[in-house]
Design a protein around this motif. Sequence first.
Motif, short mmCIF file in Angstrom:
data_model
loop_
_atom_site.label_atom_id
_atom_site.label_comp_id
_atom_site.label_asym_id
_atom_site.label_seq_id
_atom_site.Cartn_x
_atom_site.Cartn_y
_atom_site.Cartn_z
N LEU A 151 -3.26 -11.36 5.27
CA LEU A 151 -1.90 -12.05 5.83
C LEU A 151 -2.20 -13.65 5.72
CD1 LEU A 151 -0.84 -9.63 8.67
CD2 LEU A 151 -0.35 -9.47 6.23
N ASP A 152 -1.27 -14.51 5.74
CA ASP A 152 -1.24 -15.72 5.82
C ASP A 152 -1.33 -16.20 7.10
OD1 ASP A 152 1.26 -16.23 6.90
OD2 ASP A 152 2.20 -16.05 4.77
N ALA A 153 -1.79 -17.55 7.50
CA ALA A 153 -2.07 -17.94 8.95
C ALA A 153 -0.95 -17.46 9.75
CB ALA A 153 -2.59 -18.97 8.94
N GLU A 154 0.23 -17.88 9.51
CA GLU A 154 1.39 -17.91 10.66
C GLU A 154 1.53 -16.16 10.98
OE1 GLU A 154 5.72 -19.54 10.67
OE2 GLU A 154 4.34 -20.24 9.42
N LEU A 155 1.68 -15.60 9.73
CA LEU A 155 1.88 -14.05 9.91
C LEU A 155 0.52 -13.52 10.76
CD1 LEU A 155 4.06 -12.01 9.47
CD2 LEU A 155 2.94 -11.75 7.50
N GLU B 143 -1.24 -14.87 13.03
CA GLU B 143 -1.03 -15.08 14.58
C GLU B 143 -0.01 -14.11 15.04
OE1 GLU B 143 -1.36 -19.25 15.13
OE2 GLU B 143 -0.50 -19.06 17.01
N ALA B 144 1.32 -13.88 14.51
CA ALA B 144 2.40 -13.09 15.06
C ALA B 144 1.91 -11.80 15.22
CB ALA B 144 3.60 -13.21 13.95
N MET B 145 1.10 -11.24 14.08
CA MET B 145 0.77 -9.85 14.04
C MET B 145 -0.35 -9.59 15.30
SD MET B 145 2.41 -7.85 12.00
CE MET B 145 1.32 -6.23 11.72
N ARG B 146 -1.32 -10.69 15.15
CA ARG B 146 -2.16 -10.39 16.23
C ARG B 146 -1.61 -10.15 17.93
NH1 ARG B 146 -4.78 -16.21 16.87
NH2 ARG B 146 -5.53 -16.01 14.86
N ALA B 147 -0.69 -10.88 18.04
CA ALA B 147 0.19 -10.92 19.23
C ALA B 147 0.77 -9.23 19.11
CB ALA B 147 1.35 -11.77 19.54
N GLU B 148 1.46 -9.12 18.08
CA GLU B 148 1.95 -7.50 18.16
C GLU B 148 1.00 -6.40 18.39
OE1 GLU B 148 4.57 -6.29 15.02
OE2 GLU B 148 5.35 -8.58 14.90
N ILE B 149 -0.13 -6.52 17.78
CA ILE B 149 -1.28 -5.31 17.82
C ILE B 149 -1.75 -5.54 19.49
CG2 ILE B 149 -3.56 -4.75 17.32
CD1 ILE B 149 -3.10 -5.52 14.37
N LYS B 150 -1.91 -6.55 19.90
CA LYS B 150 -2.43 -6.86 21.28
C LYS B 150 -1.18 -6.29 22.09
CE LYS B 150 -5.32 -8.17 24.47
NZ LYS B 150 -6.58 -7.29 24.57
N GLN B 151 0.02 -6.49 22.07
CA GLN B 151 1.03 -5.79 22.80
C GLN B 151 1.13 -4.34 22.48
OE1 GLN B 151 2.65 -7.98 24.79
NE2 GLN B 151 3.44 -6.19 25.73
N LEU B 152 0.80 -3.89 21.48
CA LEU B 152 0.78 -2.48 21.18
C LEU B 152 -0.30 -1.82 22.02
CD1 LEU B 152 1.26 -1.77 17.37
CD2 LEU B 152 2.66 -0.79 19.20
N HIS B 153 -1.46 -2.69 22.17
CA HIS B 153 -2.70 -2.01 22.87
C HIS B 153 -2.28 -2.06 24.29
CE1 HIS B 153 -6.55 -2.44 24.92
NE2 HIS B 153 -6.64 -1.31 23.90
N ILE B 154 -1.63 -3.05 24.77
CA ILE B 154 -1.30 -2.97 26.01
C ILE B 154 -0.32 -1.93 26.71
CG2 ILE B 154 0.02 -4.47 27.84
CD1 ILE B 154 -1.36 -7.04 26.44
N ASP B 155 0.62 -1.51 25.50
CA ASP B 155 1.51 -0.46 25.90
C ASP B 155 0.61 0.91 25.79
OD1 ASP B 155 3.47 -2.37 25.99
OD2 ASP B 155 4.40 -2.04 24.13
N GLN B 156 0.16 1.08 24.85
CA GLN B 156 -0.59 2.32 24.41
C GLN B 156 -1.95 2.61 25.26
OE1 GLN B 156 0.44 4.43 21.36
NE2 GLN B 156 2.37 3.63 22.24
N HIS B 157 -2.56 1.45 25.37
CA HIS B 157 -3.82 1.54 25.93
C HIS B 157 -4.89 2.35 25.23
CE1 HIS B 157 -5.24 -0.48 29.18
NE2 HIS B 157 -6.24 0.41 29.89
N ALA B 158 -4.91 2.32 24.08
CA ALA B 158 -5.59 3.42 23.34
C ALA B 158 -7.06 2.56 22.70
CB ALA B 158 -4.93 3.80 22.13
N THR B 159 -8.16 3.48 23.06
CA THR B 159 -9.45 2.71 22.56
C THR B 159 -9.26 2.07 21.34
OG1 THR B 159 -10.36 4.57 24.02
CG2 THR B 159 -11.85 3.17 22.77
N THR B 160 -9.73 1.05 21.08
CA THR B 160 -9.43 0.26 19.94
C THR B 160 -11.08 -0.38 19.60
OG1 THR B 160 -7.23 0.13 20.12
CG2 THR B 160 -8.15 -1.27 18.30
N VAL B 161 -11.49 -0.21 18.05
CA VAL B 161 -12.50 -1.16 17.87
C VAL B 161 -12.03 -1.58 16.56
CG1 VAL B 161 -14.92 -0.85 16.86
CG2 VAL B 161 -13.89 0.93 18.62
#
Length: 366
Positions: free
Chosen positions: A164-168, A170-188
Amino acid sequence: MATIELHQVEKKFGDFPAVKPMDLTIQDGEFLVLLGPSGCGKTTTLRMISGLETVTGGTISLNGRNVTWLHPSERDVAFVFQFFALYPHMTVRQNIVFPLQAERMAPADIDKRVAEVVKMLRIEHLMSQRPGTLSGGDQQRAALARALVRRPAAFLMDEPLGALDAELREAMRAEIKQLHIDQHATTVYVTHDQIEAMAMGDRIVVMSNAVVQQVGTPAEVYYNPANLFVARFIGSPGMNLVQGQFADQTVRFSGEQNYEVPAEWKPAIKKATGSNSVTVGFRPEAAHLSESGALVGEVYAVDIHGSYSMLHVKLAGSNGDFEIVHVRTDRRTNYPIGAQVRFDLNPEMVRFFDTSSEAAIQRENA
Ligand code: ATP
């Protein structure tokens, strides 16, 4: 939910060691990032956890169950790749339900699961489209939905934002992190981008040359790098590293400048460096400009970042050579190229390394 344990896990391709024996425990619910330059063994480590690659030594356990020799489908982990790996001839919906149909889940349960995941990733409107018609970000959301819908014990992600390009990104990074906070699933999560690792990881495993160099929180690897490799690799720019000789309680740099070692470090440095050769490490923000500063240099270049400027400062060497260090300044003062500047180092933020072994010197009673 899962705890993943690697015990002396290694991988050789022929005689070539791609991953040297490593021990690692990934805690339940943790977001762990494998970080390192290209070819250091991150992907191979992730593939061994997933079962896509066999190990040549050691054991892997998932929730205490030895899965070392199990097929990927028997491990209850989901893999998200850099390249979206969606089936191009299927719609987004067909792609997402595919793993559930393969498990022969009842249609009503499939609908419920899909509705939940689709809402979470905000891709309701894309369900009847084929992957080829979607933007990169939406394709990756669909791929994430397909991984999430299975509710695996753990997620394994290999540079999922790499395409993905730089801007996207950064946005997706935040989304994945947010998903992790919601789901709390072990992620590597594998990345070679240290900014991504710092932003996303609960802990970071820094690898180089098939070897784990350090495992720690973002703050630990940033402020207390275990060795010169981690000090250089983490941070943009990396840690300033200036070599010198330790004598009479000071470090003498090559340009005849002396740096008075903070008292609390003296015993450890004295004990650690047989040859007295020591490398002083400090982050750009650990240096502060001051007219009475003990260290002196010349402005070589200035990068203006808006809210701060990064000065490249030339420390003169004894035989005409010089060393560049980065000094961060929030002041609006104009520093012309060639101007002399003086600076001090915040004693709390200075680190010392044994130049020959490259290992960080540990402060006693720290
Ligand atoms: P990248 O970010 O470039 O993918 P990486 O850190 O993930 O790098 P790996 O892909 O794990 O690195 O590769 C580690 C080393 O093992 C590299 O030198 C690579 O060339 C080698 N390697 C990986 N897969 C194979 C293979 N199937 N056969 C032979 N060598 C391999």
